[in-house]
Design an enzyme around this catalytic site. Structure first.
Site, mmCIF file in Angstrom:
data_model
loop_
_atom_site.group_PDB
_atom_site.id
_atom_site.type_symbol
_atom_site.label_atom_id
_atom_site.label_comp_id
_atom_site.label_asym_id
_atom_site.label_seq_id
_atom_site.Cartn_x
_atom_site.Cartn_y
_atom_site.Cartn_z
ATOM 1 N N ASP A 38 0.839 -1.201 0.000
ATOM 2 C CA ASP A 38 0.000 0.000 0.000
ATOM 3 C C ASP A 38 0.873 1.249 0.000
ATOM 4 O O ASP A 38 1.960 1.251 0.573
ATOM 5 C CB ASP A 38 -0.901 -0.037 1.248
ATOM 6 C CG ASP A 38 -2.094 0.882 1.115
ATOM 7 O OD1 ASP A 38 -2.340 1.401 0.004
ATOM 8 O OD2 ASP A 38 -2.784 1.092 2.134
ATOM 9 N N ASN A 40 1.562 3.370 -2.855
ATOM 10 C CA ASN A 40 2.239 3.813 -4.088
ATOM 11 C C ASN A 40 1.794 5.220 -4.480
ATOM 12 O O ASN A 40 2.611 6.064 -4.843
ATOM 13 C CB ASN A 40 1.905 2.874 -5.257
ATOM 14 C CG ASN A 40 2.535 1.506 -5.127
ATOM 15 O OD1 ASN A 40 3.363 1.304 -4.258
ATOM 16 N ND2 ASN A 40 2.143 0.592 -5.987
ATOM 17 N N GLY A 41 0.470 5.431 -4.401
ATOM 18 C CA GLY A 41 -0.088 6.724 -4.811
ATOM 19 C C GLY A 41 0.413 7.834 -3.904
ATOM 20 O O GLY A 41 0.901 8.875 -4.379
ATOM 21 N N ARG A 42 0.333 7.616 -2.587
ATOM 22 C CA ARG A 42 0.761 8.661 -1.635
ATOM 23 C C ARG A 42 2.249 8.952 -1.762
ATOM 24 O O ARG A 42 2.687 10.093 -1.673
ATOM 25 C CB ARG A 42 0.415 8.233 -0.204
ATOM 26 C CG ARG A 42 -1.005 8.604 0.182
ATOM 27 C CD ARG A 42 -1.472 7.864 1.387
ATOM 28 N NE ARG A 42 -1.715 6.466 1.071
ATOM 29 C CZ ARG A 42 -1.867 5.505 1.983
ATOM 30 N NH1 ARG A 42 -1.752 5.813 3.256
ATOM 31 N NH2 ARG A 42 -2.116 4.282 1.618
ATOM 32 N N TRP A 43 3.035 7.912 -1.994
ATOM 33 C CA TRP A 43 4.491 8.085 -2.176
ATOM 34 C C TRP A 43 4.736 9.025 -3.355
ATOM 35 O O TRP A 43 5.574 9.933 -3.279
ATOM 36 C CB TRP A 43 5.114 6.712 -2.442
ATOM 37 C CG TRP A 43 6.590 6.720 -2.676
ATOM 38 C CD1 TRP A 43 7.564 6.570 -1.730
ATOM 39 C CD2 TRP A 43 7.263 6.863 -3.931
ATOM 40 N NE1 TRP A 43 8.803 6.619 -2.319
ATOM 41 C CE2 TRP A 43 8.648 6.795 -3.680
ATOM 42 C CE3 TRP A 43 6.832 7.053 -5.249
ATOM 43 C CZ2 TRP A 43 9.606 6.897 -4.684
ATOM 44 C CZ3 TRP A 43 7.787 7.163 -6.254
ATOM 45 C CH2 TRP A 43 9.148 7.091 -5.960
ATOM 46 N N ASN A 86 -10.630 -2.834 -6.723
ATOM 47 C CA ASN A 86 -9.787 -1.863 -7.433
ATOM 48 C C ASN A 86 -10.317 -1.506 -8.831
ATOM 49 O O ASN A 86 -9.871 -0.536 -9.435
ATOM 50 C CB ASN A 86 -8.342 -2.361 -7.559
ATOM 51 C CG ASN A 86 -7.547 -2.252 -6.274
ATOM 52 O OD1 ASN A 86 -6.588 -2.978 -6.050
ATOM 53 N ND2 ASN A 86 -7.934 -1.333 -5.385
ATOM 54 N N ARG A 89 -11.401 2.119 -9.469
ATOM 55 C CA ARG A 89 -10.450 3.232 -9.664
ATOM 56 C C ARG A 89 -10.677 3.851 -11.052
ATOM 57 O O ARG A 89 -11.270 3.205 -11.921
ATOM 58 C CB ARG A 89 -9.005 2.712 -9.571
ATOM 59 C CG ARG A 89 -8.677 2.303 -8.161
ATOM 60 C CD ARG A 89 -7.215 2.006 -7.971
ATOM 61 N NE ARG A 89 -6.987 1.742 -6.565
ATOM 62 C CZ ARG A 89 -5.830 1.900 -5.936
ATOM 63 N NH1 ARG A 89 -4.765 2.310 -6.609
ATOM 64 N NH2 ARG A 89 -5.710 1.647 -4.658
HETATM 65 C C1 FPP Z 1 -1.342 0.117 -3.759
HETATM 66 O O1 FPP Z 1 -1.013 1.479 -3.804
HETATM 67 C C2 FPP Z 1 -0.682 -0.658 -4.837
HETATM 68 C C3 FPP Z 1 -1.298 -1.194 -5.939
HETATM 69 C C4 FPP Z 1 -2.730 -1.038 -6.203
HETATM 70 C C5 FPP Z 1 -0.575 -1.959 -6.985
HETATM 71 C C6 FPP Z 1 0.650 -2.667 -6.532
HETATM 72 C C7 FPP Z 1 1.233 -3.485 -7.631
HETATM 73 C C8 FPP Z 1 2.568 -3.691 -7.830
HETATM 74 C C9 FPP Z 1 3.572 -3.068 -6.963
HETATM 75 C C10 FPP Z 1 3.067 -4.565 -8.960
HETATM 76 C C11 FPP Z 1 2.534 -5.959 -9.009
HETATM 77 C C12 FPP Z 1 3.099 -6.722 -10.161
HETATM 78 C C13 FPP Z 1 2.514 -7.776 -10.826
HETATM 79 C C14 FPP Z 1 3.273 -8.457 -11.897
HETATM 80 C C15 FPP Z 1 1.158 -8.262 -10.528
HETATM 81 P P1 FPP Z 1 -2.182 2.547 -3.837
HETATM 82 O O2 FPP Z 1 -2.405 2.985 -5.260
HETATM 83 O O3 FPP Z 1 -3.414 2.010 -3.186
HETATM 84 O O4 FPP Z 1 -1.570 3.703 -2.999
HETATM 85 P P2 FPP Z 1 -2.372 4.818 -2.164
HETATM 86 O O5 FPP Z 1 -3.108 4.083 -1.073
HETATM 87 O O6 FPP Z 1 -1.280 5.690 -1.638
HETATM 88 O O7 FPP Z 1 -3.290 5.523 -3.124
#
Ligand code: FPP
Length: 264
Positions: A38, A40-43, A86, A89
């Site tokens: 969890d 990625n977006g906030r980072w 998801n 989104r």
């Molecule tokens: C959550 O961050 C992350 C994800 C929805 C996707 C994670 C997927 C990968 C790292 C790659 C996986 C690879 C394969 C091959 C399946 P978020 O977007 O929810 O972050 P946020 O809560 O900050 O918005």
């Protein structure tokens, strides 16, 4: 899983200040480590980048965690990549993730080959866009003979949907006379989950400071130890994983019984 001591030492050679491997008990590495990736977006937003950049950085982090788990002798690493929720989104983000998943699987095949990692998917991948599905099916065939760590990627996965699917399969078999109702037990259900043949997670790690399960492996985490870190997934690295495992090793697992200290 066997640990290659030379590769292990190389992998952890550049320990930052304050990090020590001395406390790590290599005989008590969790067999199944599971990550709710969890933040990625906030980072990305915190760095003035697009969410897409956050997901790309998340993939780099996943690569490091895969290698680290192999070095530590973990049997199964599972990771929550895309939930059944998801799909709500924005369409462009869903499209981007589907594209990134397919590209990542192809790009990482050399790593999976080198490290002998076998991939399995948890979730209904038949419902994915055709291109992503075809790439996944190709990748699965490419690494089906690998015998090292299992990487279980949860894509289009939901814990309730998984349990409902298993219940339907059981009901169908009972209705068809292939299974006696009196024979239905916990094993009957767990054998019909996507995780069939995998051990339950012993350690579940959630990044970005959220204390939620988010419909993840609801059946399988019954006795898992939880570790939550404020670090966002793209910054979660081998040292973060080491901290999580040290925390796990410091706990007393009771499985509903009394602790060793309470036994007379
Ligand atoms: C959550 O961050 C992350 C994800 C929805 C996707 C994670 C997927 C990968 C790292 C790659 C996986 C690879 C394969 C091959 C399946 P978020 O977007 O929810 O972050 P946020 O809560 O900050 O918005």
């Amino acid at each position: 899983m066997r640990i290659d001591s030379i590769k292990f030492a190389e992998h952890f050679a550049d320990a930052p200040d304050g990090e020590s491997l001395a406390a790590l008990d290599l005989t008590r590495i969790p067999s199944h480590v599971s990550c709710i990736m969890d933040g990625n977006g906030r980072w990305a937003i915190a760095r003035g980048l697009s969410r897409a950049e956050g997901h790309k950085a998340g993939i780099v982090a996943l690569r490091e965690i895969i290698t680290t788990c192999v070095r530590l002798g973990v049997d199964v690493l599972s990771a929550y990549a895309f939930s059944t929720e998801n799909w709500t989104r924005p369409q462009h983000e869903v499209n981007l993730l589907m594209h990134l998943f397919a590209k990542t699987f192809i790009d990482e095949l050399p790593l999976l080959r080198r490290e002998d990692v076998r991939v399995v998917f948890l979730g209904d991948i038949s419902a994915l866009p055709r291109k992503t599905r075809e790439v996944f099916e190709f990748g699965l065939r490419e690494c089906e003979n690998h015998r090292g760590m299992i990487l279980a990627l949860a894509v289009n996965y939901g814990g309730r949907a998984e349990i409902t699917r298993a219940a339907r399969l059981i009901a169908q078999q009972v209705a068809a006379g292939q299974l006696a109702l009196s024979d239905v037990d916990e094993r009957t259900l767990s054998d019909r989950l996507y995780t069939v043949d995998l051990p339950d997670p012993e350690l579940v790690i959630r990044t970005s400071g959220e204390f939620r399960v988010s419909n993840y492996l609801l059946w399988q985490i019954a006795y898992a130890e939880f570790y939550v870190t404020d670090t966002c997934w793209p910054d979660f690295d081998r040292w973060g994983l080491l901290e999580a495992i040290l925390s796990y090793q410091g706990r007393e697992r009771r499985f509903g019984g009394v602790g060793a200290g309470a036994r007379s």
